[in-house]
Design a protein around this motif. Sequence first.
Motif, PDB file in Angstrom:
ATOM      1  N   LEU A 249       5.993  -9.541  -2.898  1.00  0.00           N
ATOM      2  CA  LEU A 249       5.000  -9.290  -1.843  1.00  0.00           C
ATOM      3  C   LEU A 249       3.904  -8.388  -2.394  1.00  0.00           C
ATOM      4  CD1 LEU A 249       7.486  -8.653   1.109  1.00  0.00           C
ATOM      5  CD2 LEU A 249       6.312 -10.791   0.520  1.00  0.00           C
ATOM      6  N   THR A 250       2.922  -8.987  -2.997  1.00  0.00           N
ATOM      7  CA  THR A 250       1.828  -8.232  -3.587  1.00  0.00           C
ATOM      8  C   THR A 250       0.627  -9.130  -3.819  1.00  0.00           C
ATOM      9  OG1 THR A 250       1.190  -6.832  -5.462  1.00  0.00           O
ATOM     10  CG2 THR A 250       2.685  -8.649  -5.922  1.00  0.00           C
ATOM     11  N   GLU A 251      -0.537  -8.527  -3.830  1.00  0.00           N
ATOM     12  CA  GLU A 251      -1.761  -9.244  -4.186  1.00  0.00           C
ATOM     13  C   GLU A 251      -2.044  -9.118  -5.678  1.00  0.00           C
ATOM     14  OE1 GLU A 251      -3.542 -11.076  -2.268  1.00  0.00           O
ATOM     15  OE2 GLU A 251      -2.710 -10.606  -0.295  1.00  0.00           O
ATOM     16  N   LYS A 252      -1.277  -8.272  -6.346  1.00  0.00           N
ATOM     17  CA  LYS A 252      -1.476  -8.069  -7.783  1.00  0.00           C
ATOM     18  C   LYS A 252      -0.807  -9.186  -8.579  1.00  0.00           C
ATOM     19  CE  LYS A 252       0.597  -4.158  -7.619  1.00  0.00           C
ATOM     20  NZ  LYS A 252       1.199  -2.843  -7.975  1.00  0.00           N
ATOM     21  N   THR A 253      -1.211  -9.329  -9.814  1.00  0.00           N
ATOM     22  CA  THR A 253      -0.591 -10.295 -10.713  1.00  0.00           C
ATOM     23  C   THR A 253       0.667  -9.687 -11.310  1.00  0.00           C
ATOM     24  OG1 THR A 253      -2.744 -11.262 -11.256  1.00  0.00           O
ATOM     25  CG2 THR A 253      -0.913 -11.726 -12.758  1.00  0.00           C
ATOM     26  N   ILE A 254       1.762 -10.421 -11.219  1.00  0.00           N
ATOM     27  CA  ILE A 254       3.036  -9.944 -11.752  1.00  0.00           C
ATOM     28  C   ILE A 254       3.134 -10.265 -13.237  1.00  0.00           C
ATOM     29  CG2 ILE A 254       5.534 -10.310 -11.681  1.00  0.00           C
ATOM     30  CD1 ILE A 254       4.602  -8.649  -9.415  1.00  0.00           C
ATOM     31  N   ASN A 255       3.470  -9.257 -14.034  1.00  0.00           N
ATOM     32  CA  ASN A 255       3.734  -9.473 -15.452  1.00  0.00           C
ATOM     33  C   ASN A 255       5.106 -10.127 -15.574  1.00  0.00           C
ATOM     34  OD1 ASN A 255       4.502  -9.234 -18.179  1.00  0.00           O
ATOM     35  ND2 ASN A 255       3.228  -7.407 -18.460  1.00  0.00           N
TER      36      ASN A 255
ATOM     37  N   PHE B 256      -1.067   0.978   4.786  1.00  0.00           N
ATOM     38  CA  PHE B 256      -1.073   2.079   5.740  1.00  0.00           C
ATOM     39  C   PHE B 256      -2.012   1.807   6.919  1.00  0.00           C
ATOM     40  CE2 PHE B 256       0.148   5.547   2.423  1.00  0.00           C
ATOM     41  CZ  PHE B 256       1.353   4.893   2.228  1.00  0.00           C
ATOM     42  N   ILE B 257      -2.804   0.728   6.837  1.00  0.00           N
ATOM     43  CA  ILE B 257      -3.773   0.423   7.886  1.00  0.00           C
ATOM     44  C   ILE B 257      -3.217  -0.578   8.900  1.00  0.00           C
ATOM     45  CG2 ILE B 257      -6.067  -0.547   8.351  1.00  0.00           C
ATOM     46  CD1 ILE B 257      -6.893   0.472   5.578  1.00  0.00           C
ATOM     47  N   CYS B 258      -2.564  -1.653   8.404  1.00  0.00           N
ATOM     48  CA  CYS B 258      -2.043  -2.674   9.320  1.00  0.00           C
ATOM     49  C   CYS B 258      -0.520  -2.723   9.358  1.00  0.00           C
ATOM     50  CB  CYS B 258      -2.600  -4.048   8.962  1.00  0.00           C
ATOM     51  SG  CYS B 258      -1.964  -4.713   7.410  1.00  0.00           S
ATOM     52  N   GLY B 259       0.153  -2.033   8.432  1.00  0.00           N
ATOM     53  CA  GLY B 259       1.612  -1.967   8.464  1.00  0.00           C
ATOM     54  C   GLY B 259       2.334  -3.143   7.842  1.00  0.00           C
ATOM     55  N   LEU B 260       1.622  -4.046   7.165  1.00  0.00           N
ATOM     56  CA  LEU B 260       2.263  -5.189   6.515  1.00  0.00           C
ATOM     57  C   LEU B 260       2.735  -4.806   5.115  1.00  0.00           C
ATOM     58  CD1 LEU B 260      -0.125  -8.128   7.524  1.00  0.00           C
ATOM     59  CD2 LEU B 260       2.130  -7.603   8.472  1.00  0.00           C
ATOM     60  N   VAL B 261       3.862  -5.412   4.690  1.00  0.00           N
ATOM     61  CA  VAL B 261       4.407  -5.109   3.364  1.00  0.00           C
ATOM     62  C   VAL B 261       3.892  -6.083   2.303  1.00  0.00           C
ATOM     63  CG1 VAL B 261       6.507  -4.079   4.287  1.00  0.00           C
ATOM     64  CG2 VAL B 261       6.457  -6.532   3.820  1.00  0.00           C
TER      65      VAL B 261
END
Length: 303
Positions: free
Chosen positions: A46-52, A210-215
Amino acid sequence: MARHEDIEMQLAELDIDGEENEQLVFEEGVDETVNKFELCLIGRFLTEKTINSRAMMSKMADVWKPAMGINIKELDTGVFIFQFYHNEDMRWVLNGGPWSFDNAMLVMETIPLGVEPMKVSLWHLNIWIQIHDLPTGFMSEIVGKQLGNFFGEFLEYDPKNNSSIWRECMRLKIRLDVRKPLKRKKKITRKNGGDFIVNCKYERLGEFCFICGLVSHTDRFCRRFLDKRSESAVKEWGVWLRAPPRRAVGQQKSKWLREENDGEWETRMGRSNDIPPFPEKAKNGGREIFKIWIRMGKALIER
């Protein structure tokens, strides 16, 4: 040799659609009852980053330490299949979560029979939560089920967490829909009147907004923040939602520190049941305690 016009005429008469739609039945060689993904889990971070991917595979294998090994492959961007070689290894990983890499939480599911891995829904996370500020008398499993179904979907109640004489919180395992914001608290009304509020903390919670509470993302990628970039974003969630580690990492527990209801502590410490306990009150100016110390010392030497 056939003329060019004849070949074109023959091709035009072919009923390609009809042949493609004819049923082809396999009577042998197909076993639809076999699940080749029986020892596999499908998961995504669960991330918008690219996973290594390479670093992740190595790290997760080191963390899980499967006795029979593990094979990890990336099926699609950010979606991985985890192949185990023993059911106990897979069960331990599935039940021991939630897991994370680079602070991004991992959603994992089994692959049902007849379902392609990429069609498995990856929207739910099994996680332990702590319910704080519950009054005395509200620590029961019946109450826990109702609270668990409010904060998510109730899965399990931890009775061991309530064995202490001072019960700081209730501990529950829930199934969390990651498409919904994290719930923070709940107002409860007593039957005989009076309200109180319980607060929820999430164990091993990774990054979240911290703004919308989504993980699923952090503040930087929040649409609510991007849509109102010129305005000051209100952060209604915070790090206080993370439960502190139940045991400090890298800190060894003193052998003298005894847990409640630990009946094996005396055996581990080399204590004998025939050694009398300390008297509640000192007698004869402390000479009685001195005699008991002598007897305990002799008993330990003889052992």
